[in-house]
Design an enzyme around this catalytic site. Structure first.
Site, PDB file in Angstrom:
ATOM      1  N   ARG A 106      44.212  56.940  43.882  1.00 31.24           N
ATOM      2  CA  ARG A 106      44.634  57.871  44.707  1.00 31.24           C
ATOM      3  C   ARG A 106      44.563  58.815  45.570  1.00 31.24           C
ATOM      4  NH1 ARG A 106      47.214  61.651  41.022  1.00 31.24           N
ATOM      5  NH2 ARG A 106      48.455  62.623  42.427  1.00 31.24           N
ATOM      6  N   TYR A 107      42.970  58.896  45.648  1.00 30.20           N
ATOM      7  CA  TYR A 107      42.236  59.299  46.634  1.00 30.20           C
ATOM      8  C   TYR A 107      40.791  58.582  46.781  1.00 30.20           C
ATOM      9  CZ  TYR A 107      44.535  63.503  43.833  1.00 30.20           C
ATOM     10  OH  TYR A 107      45.246  64.393  43.412  1.00 30.20           O
ATOM     11  N   ARG A 110      38.028  58.951  44.791  1.00 29.61           N
ATOM     12  CA  ARG A 110      38.244  58.742  43.079  1.00 29.61           C
ATOM     13  C   ARG A 110      39.074  57.539  42.524  1.00 29.61           C
ATOM     14  NH1 ARG A 110      40.380  64.166  43.840  1.00 29.61           N
ATOM     15  NH2 ARG A 110      39.451  64.161  45.412  1.00 29.61           N
ATOM     16  N   CYS A 119      47.145  56.695  21.606  1.00 25.66           N
ATOM     17  CA  CYS A 119      47.253  57.817  21.319  1.00 25.66           C
ATOM     18  C   CYS A 119      46.582  57.740  20.314  1.00 25.66           C
ATOM     19  CB  CYS A 119      47.972  58.450  22.092  1.00 25.66           C
ATOM     20  SG  CYS A 119      47.885  57.845  23.494  1.00 25.66           S
ATOM     21  N   CYS A 123      51.650  62.860  22.825  1.00 30.66           N
ATOM     22  CA  CYS A 123      51.978  64.968  23.141  1.00 30.66           C
ATOM     23  C   CYS A 123      54.339  64.341  23.718  1.00 30.66           C
ATOM     24  CB  CYS A 123      51.323  64.566  24.526  1.00 30.66           C
ATOM     25  SG  CYS A 123      49.673  64.367  24.117  1.00 30.66           S
ATOM     26  N   CYS A 126      54.302  63.919  27.956  1.00 30.73           N
ATOM     27  CA  CYS A 126      53.619  62.753  28.588  1.00 30.73           C
ATOM     28  C   CYS A 126      53.668  62.603  29.621  1.00 30.73           C
ATOM     29  CB  CYS A 126      52.823  61.554  27.190  1.00 30.73           C
ATOM     30  SG  CYS A 126      51.951  60.482  28.443  1.00 30.73           S
ATOM     31  N   ARG A 128      52.419  59.930  31.629  1.00 30.26           N
ATOM     32  CA  ARG A 128      52.150  58.828  31.557  1.00 30.26           C
ATOM     33  C   ARG A 128      52.943  57.946  30.102  1.00 30.26           C
ATOM     34  NH1 ARG A 128      45.924  58.566  32.779  1.00 30.26           N
ATOM     35  NH2 ARG A 128      46.584  58.612  34.776  1.00 30.26           N
ATOM     36  N   ASP A 293      54.711  67.549  34.938  1.00 34.24           N
ATOM     37  CA  ASP A 293      55.610  66.237  35.371  1.00 34.24           C
ATOM     38  C   ASP A 293      56.559  65.570  35.599  1.00 34.24           C
ATOM     39  OD1 ASP A 293      53.024  66.112  37.157  1.00 34.24           O
ATOM     40  OD2 ASP A 293      52.581  64.979  35.486  1.00 34.24           O
ATOM     41  N   ASP A 330      51.655  68.074  40.580  1.00 33.08           N
ATOM     42  CA  ASP A 330      51.552  66.623  41.158  1.00 33.08           C
ATOM     43  C   ASP A 330      52.948  66.228  41.921  1.00 33.08           C
ATOM     44  OD1 ASP A 330      48.718  64.905  41.333  1.00 33.08           O
ATOM     45  OD2 ASP A 330      49.207  65.596  39.310  1.00 33.08           O
ATOM     46  N   LYS A 337      47.243  66.152  44.315  1.00 30.78           N
ATOM     47  CA  LYS A 337      47.754  67.728  43.534  1.00 30.78           C
ATOM     48  C   LYS A 337      47.309  68.631  44.780  1.00 30.78           C
ATOM     49  CE  LYS A 337      44.608  67.143  39.438  1.00 30.78           C
ATOM     50  NZ  LYS A 337      44.946  65.456  40.112  1.00 30.78           N
TER      51      LYS A 337
END
Ligand code: SF4
Length: 376
Positions: A106-107, A110, A119, A123, A126, A128, A293, A330, A337
């Site tokens: 996305r950058y 990076r 996981c 969470c 989350c 994602r 998000d 985001d 960001k």
């Protein structure tokens, strides 16, 4: 069955035992918290998004209900059933930014390597969820080789974040393989490993894993390896977590932490101050405070957008610079960001700017005197 320490007999100190012993439904968690109230809505939320609570993370709960900041982060809530029209399974627009399987870019400089789908603890906030808890689809050796091959053709990508899911739920040999493969790409100068295990399963940081994480940077020309931890509340900095992070830092693995701003968990200045101060004292750099998000199932944890800058303004008056993260969000659908800074500039007028500090006091800061000229 509880032992004399009040903990159940499940989940020995070994990290794999902790993962096997994780409670995976609200009804199962009643074994650990007999007074816990389980509703049909909680069961329905657990059917929608996976649940896992390690014995270690459960030991940080003080009251087994949603007023508890640890409980609220790991136990499915009726609020997860709310269907928000703006919620997206891919709120950061990662899917269209995937040039080869498991790799997101996305950058310009990076990339993110999605190495695992499992996981230790799911969470509730989350972003994602399309990946975390999906049937195990950890990156295969051939997919890893393809991702490395793509990176070799993009020398401008110098920084790779290994994420998932939680990549440190993989075996030591697979983690070593991922790090060695990335280190073999000459243009990759930094490898960051994103993990929630420092908070939910610190037993994972065995001497062997710490050696694996420290190894690439010790080789001449090897990439720096950072651990990007995810702590949301000071209670997550248990003695076990602090000891694990101390080992990493002592071994030359810098540890940073990102925090997600969560309603009822950490959305007040005292709670965040305690967390950021504790991280700073532990040589862990708090680097981002994130607005939640727009992912499914997290409306009950999301804060209004003005909350973050207001809290940052208060924190700026209490904490020194290295203990203060940047507050970012985001934007929906991607775009990178956006930092939302507290409103320190009240007003600009000819020749001066009116500023406000974290305590609400105002100061007039003059522009340079134009009669002084300049060196250019
Ligand atoms: S550990 Fe990371 S990927 Fe897994 S559920 Fe938590 S936030 Fe999501």
């Amino acid at each position: 069955m509880k032992n004399e320490s009040g903990k159940t007999g499940r989940g020995p100190g070994d990290w794999r035992g902790q993962m096997r012993a994780a409670w995976r439904s609200p009804d199962a968690l009643k074994e650990r918290f007999p007074s816990m109230r389980v509703t049909d809505a909680m069961r329905a939320a657990a059917a929608r998004f996976p649940m896992a609570v390690t014995p270690h993370y459960a030991s940080l709960v003080r009251t087994p209900d949603f007023s508890d900041p640890v409980f609220a982060q790991c136990v499915p809530s009726p609020g997860e059933l709310v269907e928000a029209p703006w919620a997206s399974a891919d709120p950061l627009g990662e899917v269209p930014s995937t040039p080869v399987p498991h790799l997101v870019r996305r950058y310009p400089d990076r990339a993110v390597l999605l190495a695992a789908t499992s996981c230790a603890c799911y969470c509730r906030h989350c972003f994602r969820k399309r990946v975390s808890g999906a049937p195990d689809a950890a990156i295969s050796p051939s997919e890893l080789a393809a991702a490395a091959g793509w990176l070799r053709t993009r020398p401008e990508v110098s920084d790779v974040l290994v994420s998932g899911g939680d990549p440190l739920t993989l075996s030591d040999s697979r983690i070593r393989g991922i790090l060695e493969t990335l280190a073999s790409v000459p243009s990759v100068r930094v490898v960051r490993v994103g993990s929630r295990l420092p908070a939910v399963l610190p037993q994972r940081f065995t001497p062997a894993l710490v050696r694996i994480l420290a190894a690439p940077a010790r080789r001449p020309g090897g990439p720096a390896v950072y651990l990007m931890a995810h702590f949301n509340h000071a209670r997550e900095l248990s003695p076990e977590s602090l000891a694990a992070m101390r080992e990493l830092v002592d071994r030359g693995v810098p540890v940073c932490s990102q925090t997600v701003l969560l309603r009822g968990v950490n959305d007040d200045a005292d709670t965040l101050e305690e967390l950021f101060r504790a991280l700073y004292h532990a040589r862990i750099r708090p680097y981002y405070l994130f607005q939640s998000d727009l992912a499914p199932g997290i409306e009950h944890l999301r804060t209004p957008l003005e909350t973050g800058p207001r809290l940052m303004r208060e924190l700026r008056a209490r904490l020194s610079g290295p203990a203060l993260p940047n507050f970012c969000l985001d934007p929906p659908g991607g775009g990178g960001k956006i930092e939302l800074s507290p409103d320190s500039v009240v007003r600009r007028s000819p020749g001066a700017t009116l500023l406000r500090n974290g305590r609400g006091e105002e100061f007039l800061y003059p522009d340079p005197d134009p009669s002084a000229g300049g060196v250019r």
